[in-house]
Design a protein around this motif. Structure first.
Motif, short mmCIF file in Angstrom:
data_model
loop_
_atom_site.label_atom_id
_atom_site.label_comp_id
_atom_site.label_asym_id
_atom_site.label_seq_id
_atom_site.Cartn_x
_atom_site.Cartn_y
_atom_site.Cartn_z
N LEU A 16 0.83 -1.21 0.00
CA LEU A 16 0.00 0.00 0.00
C LEU A 16 0.86 1.26 0.00
N LYS A 17 1.92 1.26 0.80
CA LYS A 17 2.79 2.43 0.85
C LYS A 17 3.58 2.59 -0.46
N ASN A 19 2.50 1.66 -3.41
CA ASN A 19 1.53 2.14 -4.38
C ASN A 19 1.34 3.65 -4.24
N LYS A 20 1.23 4.12 -3.01
CA LYS A 20 1.06 5.56 -2.77
C LYS A 20 2.29 6.33 -3.26
N ALA A 21 3.48 5.81 -2.98
CA ALA A 21 4.70 6.48 -3.42
C ALA A 21 4.79 6.53 -4.94
N ARG A 23 2.38 6.55 -7.11
CA ARG A 23 1.40 7.49 -7.66
C ARG A 23 1.94 8.91 -7.71
N GLY A 24 2.85 9.25 -6.80
CA GLY A 24 3.42 10.59 -6.76
C GLY A 24 4.67 10.76 -7.60
N THR A 51 -1.06 -4.06 -11.35
CA THR A 51 -1.13 -2.61 -11.57
C THR A 51 -0.46 -2.15 -12.86
N ARG A 71 7.57 2.91 -12.24
CA ARG A 71 6.21 3.41 -12.41
C ARG A 71 5.79 3.24 -13.85
#
Length: 74
Positions: A16-17, A19-21, A23-24, A51, A71
């Motif tokens: 989860l962390k 994925n969040k990283a 995205r940015g 993903t 990414r």
């Protein structure tokens, strides 16, 4: 390359962390994830496949899993 240290965190937090990283980050950028959760060795390849992010490498050194993710474009 950015580094995300999730050592000591248990499933599902490392993914989860990450994925969040991701995205940015800019498309094509790479993220190094340091994890100690035993499930992470299977979780990150599944996450990348689901993903569309690239799994560049996955290696375990001592008890630390080093995962490099790229990414996805777009």
């Amino acid at each position: 390359m950015e580094t995300l240290d999730v050592r000591g965190l248990k499933c599902p937090l490392p993914v989860l962390k990450a994925n969040k990283a991701l995205r940015g980050m800019a498309p094509g950028a790479e993220l190094l994830v340091l994890a100690t959760d035993p499930a992470a060795e299977k979780d990150f390849p599944a996450f990348a496949e689901e993903t569309g992010h690239g799994l560049v490498s996955l290696a375990k050194e001592d008890e630390v899993l080093r995962v490099v993710l790229r990414r996805r474009e777009g």
